[in-house]
Design a protein around this motif. Structure first.
Motif, PDB file in Angstrom:
ATOM      1  N   LEU A 173       0.971  -1.087   0.053  1.00  0.00           N
ATOM      2  CA  LEU A 173      -0.153   0.005  -0.006  1.00  0.00           C
ATOM      3  C   LEU A 173       0.787   1.147   0.167  1.00  0.00           C
ATOM      4  O   LEU A 173       1.779   1.306   0.733  1.00  0.00           O
ATOM      5  N   VAL A 174       0.697   2.368  -0.877  1.00  0.00           N
ATOM      6  CA  VAL A 174       1.237   3.588  -0.700  1.00  0.00           C
ATOM      7  C   VAL A 174       0.247   4.217   0.191  1.00  0.00           C
ATOM      8  O   VAL A 174      -0.900   4.522   0.098  1.00  0.00           O
ATOM      9  N   ILE A 175       1.061   4.890   1.331  1.00  0.00           N
ATOM     10  CA  ILE A 175       0.337   5.947   2.222  1.00  0.00           C
ATOM     11  C   ILE A 175       1.204   7.155   1.847  1.00  0.00           C
ATOM     12  O   ILE A 175       2.294   7.468   2.348  1.00  0.00           O
ATOM     13  N   GLY A 176       0.491   8.003   1.340  1.00  0.00           N
ATOM     14  CA  GLY A 176       0.939   9.401   1.303  1.00  0.00           C
ATOM     15  C   GLY A 176       0.338  10.753   2.121  1.00  0.00           C
ATOM     16  O   GLY A 176      -1.018  10.244   2.330  1.00  0.00           O
ATOM     17  N   THR A 177       1.141  11.475   2.587  1.00  0.00           N
ATOM     18  CA  THR A 177       0.474  12.595   3.177  1.00  0.00           C
ATOM     19  C   THR A 177       0.877  13.666   2.201  1.00  0.00           C
ATOM     20  O   THR A 177       1.935  14.186   1.942  1.00  0.00           O
ATOM     21  N   THR A 178      -0.495  14.346   2.128  1.00  0.00           N
ATOM     22  CA  THR A 178      -0.211  15.650   1.157  1.00  0.00           C
ATOM     23  C   THR A 178      -0.520  16.966   1.902  1.00  0.00           C
ATOM     24  O   THR A 178      -1.384  16.842   2.850  1.00  0.00           O
ATOM     25  N   ILE A 179       0.422  18.053   1.681  1.00  0.00           N
ATOM     26  CA  ILE A 179       0.047  19.246   2.260  1.00  0.00           C
ATOM     27  C   ILE A 179      -0.178  20.181   1.249  1.00  0.00           C
ATOM     28  O   ILE A 179       0.507  20.518   0.310  1.00  0.00           O
TER      29      ILE A 179
END
Ligand code: PAN
Ligand code: ZN
Length: 175
Positions: A56-62
């Protein structure tokens, strides 16, 4: 130590106005901004994982606050190449909208606030818009092998635009 998913980690992508400029409706406003500066619109931090379907790709976007003309900053947006690949989007900080639409013209908008969750079902593309004057931070989770189709969005854009209804206040409408 417990990792804090709101803090940047791992692989980093930066998208500036020049990267997504054609997607904004007001091209005069785009040129005025770019004549002075090329602001960063958003940053994405992801946990590096092998790009196979078991991961799984777990991405945090700001997504930073701002507007181009009267249109709020947004992420480029994309479909997944794999039509069976859904995505989970969770708000962490700030206030925004998650726009989802399928390839047949069906579209929806959902509020994104801390601890809210938006599900982008299989076959739906997604874009997030910051409608506040603070950073909008959200977490995205999808399979690592989905593949990203940005070309369709670059050609056709999203069906919905989110614009300010007032010069100073961050009231918005979806058009
Ligand atoms: C997200 C997005 C992220 C940035 O992690 O990649 O919010 O948006 P763009 O990819 O549209 O520039 C995601 O949807 N991953 O699949
Ligand atoms: Zn995605």
């Amino acid at each position: 130590m417990i990792p804090d998913i709101r803090k940047p980690y791992g692989d980093k992508i930066i998208r500036k106005l020049s990267d997504i400029k054609s997607l904004f409706a007001d091209q005069k406003a785009v040129e005025e901004i770019l004549a002075k500066d090329d602001p960063v619109i958003y940053e994405v931090y992801a946990l590096p994982v092998p790009s196979d379907g078991d991961n799984l790709v777990i991405g945090t976007t700001i997504l930073f606050p701002g507007r181009v003309g009267n249109e709020f900053y947004f992420t480029k947006g994309h479909f997944h190449n794999d039509p069976d690949a859904a995505e989970s989007i969770m708000g962490l900080e700030g206030k925004g909208l998650a726009l989802i639409q399928d390839r047949n013209g069906k579209f929806e908008s959902h509020e994104l606030t801390p601890f809210s969750h938006v599900y982008s079902p299989p076959g739906f593309g997604h874009r997030v818009v910051n409608v506040s004057d603070e950073n909008l931070v959200f977490l995205s989770i999808c399979r690592a092998d989905v593949g990203h189709d940005y070309e369709t969005i670059m050609a056709d854009n999203f069906a919905m635009k989110v614009v300010a209804t007032d010069k100073n206040l961050y009231n918005y409408e979806i058009i």
